[in-house]
Design an enzyme around this catalytic site. Structure first.
Site, PDB file in Angstrom:
ATOM      1  CG  ASN A   1      50.629   3.218 -82.962  1.00  0.00           C
ATOM      2  OD1 ASN A   1      51.814   2.311 -82.831  1.00  0.00           O
ATOM      3  ND2 ASN A   1      51.025   4.401 -82.271  1.00  0.00           N
TER       4      ASN A   1
ATOM      5  CD  GLU B   1      52.760   0.766 -86.133  1.00  0.00           C
ATOM      6  OE1 GLU B   1      53.669   0.621 -85.669  1.00  0.00           O
ATOM      7  OE2 GLU B   1      52.087   1.583 -86.865  1.00  0.00           O
TER       8      GLU B   1
ATOM      9  CG  ASP C   1      51.495   3.627 -92.727  1.00  0.00           C
ATOM     10  OD1 ASP C   1      51.865   4.522 -93.414  1.00  0.00           O
ATOM     11  OD2 ASP C   1      51.723   3.577 -91.458  1.00  0.00           O
TER      12      ASP C   1
ATOM     13  CG  ASN D   1      55.577   4.124 -92.849  1.00  0.00           C
ATOM     14  OD1 ASN D   1      55.503   5.313 -92.307  1.00  0.00           O
ATOM     15  ND2 ASN D   1      55.467   2.990 -92.653  1.00  0.00           N
TER      16      ASN D   1
ATOM     17  CG  HIS E   1      48.569   6.368 -88.961  1.00  0.00           C
ATOM     18  ND1 HIS E   1      49.089   6.403 -90.242  1.00  0.00           N
ATOM     19  CD2 HIS E   1      49.684   5.988 -88.218  1.00  0.00           C
ATOM     20  CE1 HIS E   1      50.223   6.146 -90.172  1.00  0.00           C
ATOM     21  NE2 HIS E   1      50.879   5.875 -89.130  1.00  0.00           N
TER      22      HIS E   1
END
Length: 258
Positions: free
Chosen positions: A10, A36, A152, A154, A249
């Protein structure tokens, strides 16, 4: 034994301020896949480009989105890969969705699957990505390679993979179409390695920043290390690292027999 860790950070610049360098130095990871990143290499400090571990420094590789501060993937490796590549499809590579490191007959993939967004606004793009990443993995396996698809996704696959499945049935990440793709993926050649070792509930890798969700463990398991079925016998362990902070995360890890 080889340890591979995957983490949606992130924001690589944000997580650098939260102890990322100390963490990676002591992680004992041979390869770290990140998602990310929200940056391109020109925006990063020398220490984050080449973080240290005992006995050396990691080599780093990056796939950044054209849109500033958005998406992006990276791979840190103790050894030089034989080859680095993207997915080869501009509509996904332009968002830095996939980075692949090849080591002999092993392909380690850092993937940041799209978010389908509210009301499924980007569900078509998400499912297109899902089908294309499976085709990419299928092609590698057909060439005699083994695949570790980290990242990830999602997607929370099954009710056990999120704290409140009933109330999230219409929400992005738990839409029927997304879960159906995970069914297809894990029924046609690939294994969710974490569930090979852990059948227990309450195991999550992402928590909302709101409502003290992490403290209450109201989370989702949306980060995976999946492998092709023929490689499963070489997987020694697969686990989540919820004690590691710095992002919404936490990292997930897989250890394989070399």
């Amino acid at each position: 034994m080889k340890k591979i860790i995957s983490w949606n950070v992130n924001g690589i610049r944000a997580v650098e301020k939260k102890g990322f360098l100390d963490w990676i130095a002591t992680s004992e990871a041979d390869i770290v896949c990140i998602q990310e990143t929200k940056a391109n290499p020109g925006q990063l400090s020398p220490k984050i480009i080449s973080p240290e571990f005992s006995g050396g420094t990691y080599k780093s590789f990056w796939s950044s989105a054209k849109k500033p501060g958005y998406s992006g993937t990276g791979i840190y490796s103790r050894t030089e890969p034989d080859q680095i590549e993207n997915l080869g499809l501009p509509k996904f590579d332009d968002e830095g969705r996939v980075l692949v490191a090849k080591y002999g007959k092993l392909a380690v993939i850092s993937a940041y699957f799209p978010n389908s967004q509210d009301a499924g606004a980007r569900l078509g793009y998400k499912l297109d990505f899902c089908h294309n990443i499976k085709d990419y993995c299928d092609n590698l396996v057909s060439q005699g390679m083994n695949v570790i698809l980290c990242g990830d996704y999602n997607i929370a696959h099954k009710p056990i993979d999120l704290a409140r499945p009933k109330s999230n049935e219409g929400n992005p990440g738990y839409l029927p179409e997304e879960r159906a793709w995970m069914d297809e993926f894990t029924s046609n050649g690939y294994c969710d390695t974490f569930r090979q070792f852990c059948k227990e509930p309450d195991q999550y890798s992402w928590w909302s920043y709101r409502f003290n969700a992490r403290e209450k463990n109201i989370g989702w398991r949306i980060d995976y290390c999946c492998v092709n079925n023929s490689f499963v016998p070489f997987v020694h362990s697969s686990y989540i690292l919820p004690q590691i902070f710095g992002s919404d995360h936490c990292p997930v890890a897989i250890e394989i027999q070399e």
